[in-house]
Scaffold this active site. Structure first.
Site, PDB file in Angstrom:
ATOM      1  N   HIS A   6       0.837  -1.199   0.000  1.00  0.00           N
ATOM      2  CA  HIS A   6       0.000   0.000   0.000  1.00  0.00           C
ATOM      3  C   HIS A   6       0.875   1.254   0.000  1.00  0.00           C
ATOM      4  CE1 HIS A   6      -2.650   2.924   2.328  1.00  0.00           C
ATOM      5  NE2 HIS A   6      -3.350   2.667   1.242  1.00  0.00           N
ATOM      6  N   ARG A   7       0.870   1.952  -1.120  1.00  0.00           N
ATOM      7  CA  ARG A   7       1.754   3.101  -1.349  1.00  0.00           C
ATOM      8  C   ARG A   7       3.227   2.677  -1.261  1.00  0.00           C
ATOM      9  NH1 ARG A   7      -1.540   7.178   2.735  1.00  0.00           N
ATOM     10  NH2 ARG A   7      -3.610   6.479   2.073  1.00  0.00           N
ATOM     11  N   GLU A  33       0.051  -0.647  -4.684  1.00  0.00           N
ATOM     12  CA  GLU A  33      -1.003   0.352  -4.824  1.00  0.00           C
ATOM     13  C   GLU A  33      -0.356   1.718  -4.685  1.00  0.00           C
ATOM     14  OE1 GLU A  33      -3.905   3.324  -3.240  1.00  0.00           O
ATOM     15  OE2 GLU A  33      -2.048   2.565  -2.329  1.00  0.00           O
ATOM     16  N   ASP A  35      -1.039   6.231  -5.633  1.00  0.00           N
ATOM     17  CA  ASP A  35      -2.044   7.254  -5.903  1.00  0.00           C
ATOM     18  C   ASP A  35      -1.540   8.232  -6.949  1.00  0.00           C
ATOM     19  OD1 ASP A  35      -3.865   6.630  -3.445  1.00  0.00           O
ATOM     20  OD2 ASP A  35      -1.847   6.845  -2.608  1.00  0.00           O
ATOM     21  N   HIS A  48      -0.649  11.006  -2.556  1.00  0.00           N
ATOM     22  CA  HIS A  48      -1.964  10.662  -2.026  1.00  0.00           C
ATOM     23  C   HIS A  48      -2.828  11.887  -1.742  1.00  0.00           C
ATOM     24  CE1 HIS A  48      -4.885   9.825   1.209  1.00  0.00           C
ATOM     25  NE2 HIS A  48      -5.049   8.675   0.591  1.00  0.00           N
ATOM     26  N   GLU A 108      -4.600   4.357  -8.119  1.00  0.00           N
ATOM     27  CA  GLU A 108      -5.816   4.963  -7.590  1.00  0.00           C
ATOM     28  C   GLU A 108      -5.933   6.388  -8.123  1.00  0.00           C
ATOM     29  OE1 GLU A 108      -7.919   6.607  -3.554  1.00  0.00           O
ATOM     30  OE2 GLU A 108      -6.501   4.941  -3.338  1.00  0.00           O
ATOM     31  N   LYS A 110      -7.092   9.939  -8.064  1.00  0.00           N
ATOM     32  CA  LYS A 110      -7.524  10.865  -7.016  1.00  0.00           C
ATOM     33  C   LYS A 110      -8.136  12.120  -7.640  1.00  0.00           C
ATOM     34  CE  LYS A 110      -6.387  10.034  -3.273  1.00  0.00           C
ATOM     35  NZ  LYS A 110      -6.968   9.162  -2.196  1.00  0.00           N
ATOM     36  N   ASP A 229       0.668  -1.975   4.472  1.00  0.00           N
ATOM     37  CA  ASP A 229       1.826  -1.086   4.540  1.00  0.00           C
ATOM     38  C   ASP A 229       3.100  -1.860   4.839  1.00  0.00           C
ATOM     39  OD1 ASP A 229       0.081   1.144   4.313  1.00  0.00           O
ATOM     40  OD2 ASP A 229      -0.235   1.161   6.490  1.00  0.00           O
TER      41      ASP A 229
END
Length: 245
Positions: A6-7, A33, A35, A48, A108, A110, A229
């Site tokens: 995640h990120r 993942e 953003d 993000h 993702e 945004k 994470d």
């Protein structure tokens, strides 16, 4: 069943940076993942928040800064002096980085209604021009209307609405949106629902799970992919389960 960082490996590295993505590769994650949003001059930047303060040494709205200005920012020092000088990446940097690995990348999208459609266009343009296979991308957003025709614009990619509340008849909803997958907060979906979607051919990816007990519980379920994470810890738990530990 895949582990998505995640990120990137954002527990040990500054989120949404190439350092965090490299750490995810080293940890053994199958996906990342990250953003994306637009700069003032409509370059696709990896960040993000809508503002710069939390994860860079800049200030103000991302959308009010040009790509040239954003490229001068430090995206690592906020996390640790060890990462001082870490640049804020752009989608082009990520696409070039992808050529050295085989990870699945969840982008993702945004932003609000006023910019997210243009963001989707820019993202698809850059992916197509890069030559990186569309099958390596999952496009997701909390703004579901933008997702409805993305599969047609980028054939081979996956489309996934993000949700933080339970859905009534989730398979029906995914069909209406034109999605291949559901990205759900882990607290908003039951194992029966996840299993039912899996049986109908939908991918289910849950976010964001760092608790070892919860990671193990869903690994045992075996019908979902997990976003965390802490990819190194998640990989170790998965490997231990495979060995019967």
């Amino acid at each position: 069943m895949h582990i998505f960082a995640h990120r990137g490996a954002s527990y040990t590295h500054p989120e949404n940076t190439i350092s965090a993505f490299n750490a995810a590769v080293e940890a053994g994650a199958e996906g990342i993942e990250l953003d994306v949003t637009l700069s003032k001059d409509e370059e696709v930047v990896v960040i993000h928040d809508a503002t710069l303060e939390r994860t860079t040494n800049g200030s103000g709205l991302v959308a009010e800064h040009t790509a040239e200005a954003l490229a001068q920012l430090d995206a690592g020092v906020w996390f640790s002096k060890e990462f001082k000088g870490e640049p804020l990446p752009f989608l082009g940097d990520v696409l070039e980085w992808m050529k050295a690995n085989q990870l699945i990348i969840n982008l993702e999208l945004k932003g609000g209604m006023d910019r997210v459609y243009r963001l989707a266009e820019r993202v698809i343009d850059e992916i197509v021009k890069s030559g990186v296979a569309a099958e390596r991308f999952v496009l997701s957003s909390f703004f579901h209307p933008v997702l409805s025709d993305l599969r047609q614009k980028l054939p081979g990619s996956e489309v996934a609405p993000l949700v933080v509340a339970g859905l009534y008849k989730p398979a029906f909803y995914l069909d209406v949106v034109g999605a291949d997958a559901l990205h759900a907060n882990v607290l908003t979906i039951t194992k029966d629902e996840a299993r039912g979607l899996w049986k109908k051919g939908y991918q289910v990816r849950l976010f964001t799970i760092n608790d070892p007990t919860l990671l193990k519980e869903w690994f045992i379920e075996g019908t979902v992919s997990l976003m965390t994470d802490m990819p190194a810890e998640a990989v170790q738990i998965k490997q231990d389960l495979c060995k019967g530990k």
